[in-house]
Design a protein around this motif. Sequence first.
Motif: not given
Length: 87
Positions: A17-27
């Motif tokens: 639902k909140h796809t914006a947090v995926i790059p945060l976790y990846a970084l």
Amino acid sequence: MGKGIGLSGMTWTSMKKHTAVIPLYALCAAGAGLAGFYLWRLAAKSPEVTWNRKTNPEPWNAYENKQYKFLSSGRDYTEASPAPKYK
């Protein structure tokens, strides 16, 4: 005690639902991986660290004619040794 309120983005269904947090976790994972690799490199490759003092009591002597800096300024270490002479 009930189920409680969880943080958004901490479960896989919430991440969908909140796809914006995926790059945060990846970084954050990449940063932690690079920090771990750098700590391993310091512990394994530095002349100041010895893991077995019985077989190699003076590990800095192995670096007499080698470059041990992470980034070099172009200096040639074959003529003069940067390793100190402890005697």
